[in-house]
Design an enzyme around this catalytic site. Structure first.
Site, PDB file in Angstrom:
ATOM      1  N   ASP A  12       2.469  -7.259  11.141  1.00 22.96           N
ATOM      2  CA  ASP A  12       1.838  -5.951  10.985  1.00 22.96           C
ATOM      3  C   ASP A  12       1.980  -5.119  12.260  1.00 22.96           C
ATOM      4  O   ASP A  12       2.059  -5.655  13.362  1.00 22.96           O
ATOM      5  CB  ASP A  12       0.356  -6.134  10.653  1.00 22.96           C
ATOM      6  CG  ASP A  12      -0.266  -4.874  10.080  1.00 22.96           C
ATOM      7  OD1 ASP A  12       0.493  -3.987   9.636  1.00 22.96           O
ATOM      8  OD2 ASP A  12      -1.496  -4.768  10.087  1.00 22.96           O
ATOM      9  N   GLY A  13       2.005  -3.801  12.075  1.00 29.18           N
ATOM     10  CA  GLY A  13       1.984  -2.893  13.217  1.00 29.18           C
ATOM     11  C   GLY A  13       3.283  -2.176  13.505  1.00 29.18           C
ATOM     12  O   GLY A  13       3.387  -1.451  14.502  1.00 29.18           O
ATOM     13  N   ARG A  16       2.656   1.670  13.289  1.00 28.81           N
ATOM     14  CA  ARG A  16       1.778   2.127  14.378  1.00 28.81           C
ATOM     15  C   ARG A  16       2.491   2.069  15.727  1.00 28.81           C
ATOM     16  O   ARG A  16       2.289   2.928  16.582  1.00 28.81           O
ATOM     17  CB  ARG A  16       0.500   1.276  14.403  1.00 28.81           C
ATOM     18  CG  ARG A  16      -0.506   1.682  13.325  1.00 28.81           C
ATOM     19  CD  ARG A  16      -1.714   0.782  13.346  1.00 28.81           C
ATOM     20  NE  ARG A  16      -1.416  -0.524  12.788  1.00 28.81           N
ATOM     21  CZ  ARG A  16      -2.021  -1.650  13.141  1.00 28.81           C
ATOM     22  NH1 ARG A  16      -2.936  -1.630  14.096  1.00 28.81           N
ATOM     23  NH2 ARG A  16      -1.716  -2.798  12.571  1.00 28.81           N
ATOM     24  N   TRP A  17       3.333   1.056  15.913  1.00 32.39           N
ATOM     25  CA  TRP A  17       4.120   0.949  17.145  1.00 32.39           C
ATOM     26  C   TRP A  17       5.028   2.161  17.294  1.00 32.39           C
ATOM     27  O   TRP A  17       5.130   2.745  18.376  1.00 32.39           O
ATOM     28  CB  TRP A  17       4.944  -0.336  17.111  1.00 32.39           C
ATOM     29  CG  TRP A  17       5.831  -0.560  18.300  1.00 32.39           C
ATOM     30  CD1 TRP A  17       5.503  -1.215  19.452  1.00 32.39           C
ATOM     31  CD2 TRP A  17       7.189  -0.139  18.446  1.00 32.39           C
ATOM     32  NE1 TRP A  17       6.570  -1.221  20.318  1.00 32.39           N
ATOM     33  CE2 TRP A  17       7.621  -0.565  19.725  1.00 32.39           C
ATOM     34  CE3 TRP A  17       8.081   0.559  17.638  1.00 32.39           C
ATOM     35  CZ2 TRP A  17       8.907  -0.324  20.205  1.00 32.39           C
ATOM     36  CZ3 TRP A  17       9.360   0.813  18.116  1.00 32.39           C
ATOM     37  CH2 TRP A  17       9.763   0.373  19.379  1.00 32.39           C
ATOM     38  N   ASN A  60       2.804  -2.963  -1.090  1.00 31.83           N
ATOM     39  CA  ASN A  60       3.729  -2.073  -0.377  1.00 31.83           C
ATOM     40  C   ASN A  60       4.558  -1.195  -1.312  1.00 31.83           C
ATOM     41  O   ASN A  60       5.138  -0.190  -0.872  1.00 31.83           O
ATOM     42  CB  ASN A  60       4.674  -2.871   0.523  1.00 31.83           C
ATOM     43  CG  ASN A  60       3.993  -3.450   1.743  1.00 31.83           C
ATOM     44  OD1 ASN A  60       4.474  -4.424   2.321  1.00 31.83           O
ATOM     45  ND2 ASN A  60       2.864  -2.880   2.157  1.00 31.83           N
ATOM     46  N   ARG A 177      -7.769  -9.762   8.972  1.00 34.52           N
ATOM     47  CA  ARG A 177      -7.789 -10.050   7.537  1.00 34.52           C
ATOM     48  C   ARG A 177      -6.525 -10.826   7.176  1.00 34.52           C
ATOM     49  O   ARG A 177      -5.537 -10.795   7.904  1.00 34.52           O
ATOM     50  CB  ARG A 177      -7.889  -8.758   6.723  1.00 34.52           C
ATOM     51  CG  ARG A 177      -6.792  -7.746   7.007  1.00 34.52           C
ATOM     52  CD  ARG A 177      -6.950  -6.495   6.158  1.00 34.52           C
ATOM     53  NE  ARG A 177      -5.906  -5.520   6.458  1.00 34.52           N
ATOM     54  CZ  ARG A 177      -5.988  -4.569   7.374  1.00 34.52           C
ATOM     55  NH1 ARG A 177      -7.089  -4.451   8.109  1.00 34.52           N
ATOM     56  NH2 ARG A 177      -4.992  -3.722   7.587  1.00 34.52           N
TER      57      ARG A 177
END
Length: 222
Positions: A12-13, A16-17, A60, A177
């Site tokens: 995940d991320g 955002r990265w 997704n 989570r």
């Protein structure tokens, strides 16, 4: 010291990265692939035989079409690279999830890589595509019923996409989570939450997490 045979990772991320650096989400996914390659290297160095990666969830599919298209373009390139490198490095690919939702050409390429690498045994990469744990459990139950078997724990386990218990679940991206990933297989898994976004993870951090797991006391509910 705990033996680590099966590592599962929620990658995940990526978006955002990219946003934090002012880039398009696409670059985050591309960087995530590089981090995934580092993780595979660490697994082989640390004698971890199974690595399960959450690449694309059933949820997704609700993302914007252009983002989904890019993810599968990236997957296509990764499969081409896997065809070239996995067998040479003794790495096996196994895809799990509801693959019926994928385009024919993607399924065919996955099957090709799986077939070419099925004899490899240094590392098995279980790539979760169009995957959701609840969906997997429902499909497993249907298989048990279709085979006219008793619906019990053993039969359900053996009819999962991946009938293999997880030792360590690594959740990155500063979220605490499980995200519907390998819920049945994680019944007694140890869980490690990392605040680091997946593209920023280094081999050094991966190894530190593995070392921390090996020093934990596992009770398996006893």
């Amino acid at each position: 010291m705990n033996e680590l045979k099966h590592l599962a990772v929620v990658m995940d991320g990526n978006r955002r990265w990219a946003r934090a650096k002012g880039f398009l989400a696409k670059l985050g996914y591309s960087q995530g692939v590089k981090t995934m390659q580092k993780l595979m290297e660490v697994c082989m160095e640390e004698n971890i035989s199974n690595l399960s990666l959450f690449a694309f969830s059933t949820e997704n599919w609700k993302r914007p079409k252009d983002e989904i298209d890019f993810i599968f373009e990236l997957l296509d390139r990764c499969l081409d690279e896997a065809l070239e490198k996995f067998e040479k490095n003794n790495v096996r690919l196994r895809a799990i999830g509801d693959l019926s939702r994928l385009e024919d050409k993607v399924r065919e390429k996955i099957t090709l890589v799986e077939e070419k690498t099925k004899h490899c045994d240094a590392l098995c990469v279980n790539l979760a595509i169009s995957y959701g744990a609840r969906d997997e459990i429902i499909r497993a139950a249907k298989r048990v019923i279709e085979k006219k078997l008793e619906l019990n724990e053993e039969n359900l386990t053996q009819n999962l996409d991946l009938p293999l218990d997880v030792d360590l679940m690594l959740r990155v991206g500063n979220a605490k989570r499980l995200s519907n990933f390998l819920l049945w297989q994680c019944s007694y898994a140890e869980i490690y939450f990392s605040e680091t976004l997946f593209p920023s993870l280094t081999k050094r951090e991966f190894k530190r997490i593995i070392k921390e797991f090996r020093n934990r006391e596992r009770t398996f509910g006893k």
